[in-house]
Design a protein around this motif. Structure first.
Motif, mmCIF file in Angstrom:
data_model
loop_
_atom_site.group_PDB
_atom_site.id
_atom_site.type_symbol
_atom_site.label_atom_id
_atom_site.label_comp_id
_atom_site.label_asym_id
_atom_site.label_seq_id
_atom_site.Cartn_x
_atom_site.Cartn_y
_atom_site.Cartn_z
ATOM 1 N N PHE A 13 8.546 5.525 5.478
ATOM 2 C CA PHE A 13 7.804 6.341 4.518
ATOM 3 C C PHE A 13 8.761 7.159 3.664
ATOM 4 O O PHE A 13 8.563 7.323 2.463
ATOM 5 C CB PHE A 13 6.809 7.267 5.234
ATOM 6 N N GLY A 14 9.823 7.677 4.278
ATOM 7 C CA GLY A 14 10.817 8.450 3.537
ATOM 8 C C GLY A 14 11.537 7.615 2.494
ATOM 9 O O GLY A 14 11.840 8.098 1.397
ATOM 10 N N ALA A 15 11.828 6.364 2.813
ATOM 11 C CA ALA A 15 12.495 5.485 1.847
ATOM 12 C C ALA A 15 11.627 5.290 0.603
ATOM 13 O O ALA A 15 12.119 5.368 -0.532
ATOM 14 C CB ALA A 15 12.807 4.132 2.495
ATOM 15 N N TYR A 16 10.336 5.050 0.804
ATOM 16 C CA TYR A 16 9.441 4.909 -0.346
ATOM 17 C C TYR A 16 9.272 6.244 -1.073
ATOM 18 O O TYR A 16 9.290 6.300 -2.302
ATOM 19 C CB TYR A 16 8.064 4.393 0.093
ATOM 20 N N HIS A 17 9.120 7.327 -0.307
ATOM 21 C CA HIS A 17 8.910 8.663 -0.892
ATOM 22 C C HIS A 17 10.097 9.080 -1.757
ATOM 23 O O HIS A 17 9.925 9.778 -2.752
ATOM 24 C CB HIS A 17 8.684 9.679 0.237
ATOM 25 N N ASN A 18 11.290 8.638 -1.388
ATOM 26 C CA ASN A 18 12.492 8.999 -2.138
ATOM 27 C C ASN A 18 12.873 7.967 -3.194
ATOM 28 O O ASN A 18 14.019 7.926 -3.642
ATOM 29 C CB ASN A 18 13.651 9.243 -1.176
ATOM 30 N N GLY A 19 11.912 7.138 -3.591
ATOM 31 C CA GLY A 19 12.124 6.240 -4.728
ATOM 32 C C GLY A 19 12.568 4.835 -4.409
ATOM 33 O O GLY A 19 12.883 4.072 -5.325
ATOM 34 N N GLY A 20 12.594 4.463 -3.143
ATOM 35 C CA GLY A 20 12.961 3.086 -2.800
ATOM 36 C C GLY A 20 11.906 2.109 -3.285
ATOM 37 O O GLY A 20 10.717 2.405 -3.268
ATOM 38 N N ILE B 194 0.842 -1.208 0.000
ATOM 39 C CA ILE B 194 0.000 0.000 0.000
ATOM 40 C C ILE B 194 0.873 1.254 0.000
ATOM 41 O O ILE B 194 0.619 2.205 -0.748
ATOM 42 C CB ILE B 194 -0.975 -0.011 1.195
ATOM 43 N N ILE B 195 1.911 1.256 0.825
ATOM 44 C CA ILE B 195 2.785 2.434 0.882
ATOM 45 C C ILE B 195 3.425 2.675 -0.480
ATOM 46 O O ILE B 195 3.402 3.796 -0.996
ATOM 47 C CB ILE B 195 3.871 2.276 1.960
ATOM 48 N N GLU B 196 3.990 1.606 -1.074
ATOM 49 C CA GLU B 196 4.693 1.788 -2.350
ATOM 50 C C GLU B 196 3.745 2.210 -3.465
ATOM 51 O O GLU B 196 4.054 3.112 -4.241
ATOM 52 C CB GLU B 196 5.426 0.514 -2.766
ATOM 53 N N THR B 197 2.571 1.586 -3.541
ATOM 54 C CA THR B 197 1.700 1.820 -4.692
ATOM 55 C C THR B 197 0.752 3.000 -4.530
ATOM 56 O O THR B 197 0.348 3.601 -5.522
ATOM 57 C CB THR B 197 0.873 0.560 -5.017
ATOM 58 N N LYS B 198 0.396 3.357 -3.300
ATOM 59 C CA LYS B 198 -0.639 4.384 -3.102
ATOM 60 C C LYS B 198 -0.203 5.600 -2.295
ATOM 61 O O LYS B 198 -0.805 6.664 -2.409
ATOM 62 C CB LYS B 198 -1.877 3.771 -2.423
ATOM 63 N N LEU B 199 0.796 5.466 -1.427
ATOM 64 C CA LEU B 199 1.112 6.536 -0.495
ATOM 65 C C LEU B 199 2.512 7.135 -0.654
ATOM 66 O O LEU B 199 2.842 8.103 0.026
ATOM 67 C CB LEU B 199 0.951 6.042 0.948
ATOM 68 N N SER B 200 3.339 6.586 -1.523
ATOM 69 C CA SER B 200 4.741 7.014 -1.583
ATOM 70 C C SER B 200 4.921 8.442 -2.074
ATOM 71 O O SER B 200 5.946 9.062 -1.808
ATOM 72 C CB SER B 200 5.560 6.060 -2.458
ATOM 73 N N LYS B 201 3.942 8.991 -2.753
ATOM 74 C CA LYS B 201 4.067 10.373 -3.255
ATOM 75 C C LYS B 201 3.789 11.413 -2.170
ATOM 76 O O LYS B 201 4.162 12.567 -2.300
ATOM 77 C CB LYS B 201 3.117 10.608 -4.436
ATOM 78 N N LEU B 202 3.109 10.996 -1.094
ATOM 79 C CA LEU B 202 2.814 11.924 0.000
ATOM 80 C C LEU B 202 4.061 12.134 0.854
ATOM 81 O O LEU B 202 4.876 11.228 1.000
ATOM 82 C CB LEU B 202 1.692 11.375 0.880
ATOM 83 N N PRO B 203 4.195 13.304 1.465
ATOM 84 C CA PRO B 203 5.329 13.506 2.371
ATOM 85 C C PRO B 203 5.247 12.548 3.559
ATOM 86 O O PRO B 203 4.154 12.263 4.057
ATOM 87 C CB PRO B 203 5.154 14.954 2.852
ATOM 88 N N PRO B 204 6.381 12.043 4.006
ATOM 89 C CA PRO B 204 6.379 11.094 5.127
ATOM 90 C C PRO B 204 5.641 11.611 6.365
ATOM 91 O O PRO B 204 4.934 10.853 7.028
ATOM 92 C CB PRO B 204 7.867 10.878 5.412
ATOM 93 N N ILE C 85 13.438 -2.202 0.002
ATOM 94 C CA ILE C 85 13.122 -1.804 1.376
ATOM 95 C C ILE C 85 12.777 -3.008 2.237
ATOM 96 O O ILE C 85 13.254 -3.145 3.367
ATOM 97 C CB ILE C 85 12.000 -0.753 1.381
ATOM 98 N N THR C 86 11.959 -3.920 1.726
ATOM 99 C CA THR C 86 11.589 -5.086 2.536
ATOM 100 C C THR C 86 12.758 -6.049 2.706
ATOM 101 O O THR C 86 12.862 -6.716 3.738
ATOM 102 C CB THR C 86 10.367 -5.817 1.947
ATOM 103 N N THR C 87 13.659 -6.105 1.734
ATOM 104 C CA THR C 87 14.841 -6.956 1.891
ATOM 105 C C THR C 87 15.749 -6.407 2.979
ATOM 106 O O THR C 87 16.252 -7.146 3.825
ATOM 107 C CB THR C 87 15.607 -7.078 0.561
#
Length: 144
Positions: free
Chosen positions: A86-93, A20-30, A98-100
C-alpha cells in the motif's frame, strides 16, 4: 493440475486487487487501507467459519502449539508486506513497476528457503534468478 489452476485463480484476484489499489485506494494512508482490509476479511471469514464448524464439527483441525508461532510470524510478515505494498502505491509507484518487482517473489522465497538450510539452488536456478532480476531492472528503468 489443481494447484496450477488455484495459483492462476489467485494470480487473477491479486491482479484485480493491484488495479483497485492503484486506481481507487492509493491516495489513502497505508494504515487505513490495511485496517479496513483486515476488518473486512475478518467479517468475510466469520460465516465460512461458522458454516464449517456446523457442518464438520469434528473434522476441522486447529493449529497445534508450535504452528501458532508460525501463524503469528506469517501474520506479522503479511502485515509488513501489505503496508509496504500500500505504501508503494501511496508514494507514487505504478502498477507496472510494483507488480514487476513482485514477480521476483518466487526467486526471493527460494533464496530465503535456501538460507534457512532447506537445500541449495542449482546453477540453473541461480542463472534464472539473475536473468529475472535483470528483466525487472529493465522494465522498471524503462518505465521511468
Amino acid at each position: 493440475m489443481k494447484p496450477v489452476v488455484l495459483a492462476v485463480v489467485a494470480l487473477i484476484f491479486y491482479s484485480f486487487n493491484s488495479v483497485i489499489i492503484e486506481t481507487k485506494l492509493s491516495k489513502l494512508p497505508p494504515i487505513a487501507n490495511m485496517l479496513a482490509l483486515h476488518l473486512i476479511i475478518f467479517f468475510f471469514c466469520l460465516p465460512v467459519l461458522f458454516y464449517t464448524l456446523k457442518e464438520y464439527p469434528s473434522s476441522v483441525p486447529w493449529p497445534k502449539l508450535n504452528q501458532w508461532l508460525f501463524l503469528f510470524l506469517f501474520s506479522a510478515f503479511a502485515v509488513c508486506a501489505g503496508m509496504s505494498a500500500f505504501g508503494a502505491y501511496h508514494n507514487g509507484g505504478s502498477l507496472i513497476m510494483i507488480t514487476t518487482i513482485s514477480a521476483l517473489t518466487p526467486l526471493t522465497a527460494s533464496f530465503i528457503k535456501y538460507a534457512l538450510g532447506h537445500g541449495h539452488p542449482s546453477l540453473t536456478q541461480i542463472i534464472g534468478g539473475l536473468l529475472a532480476i535483470l528483466a525487472v531492472v529493465l522494465v522498471v528503468k524503462g518505465g521511468n
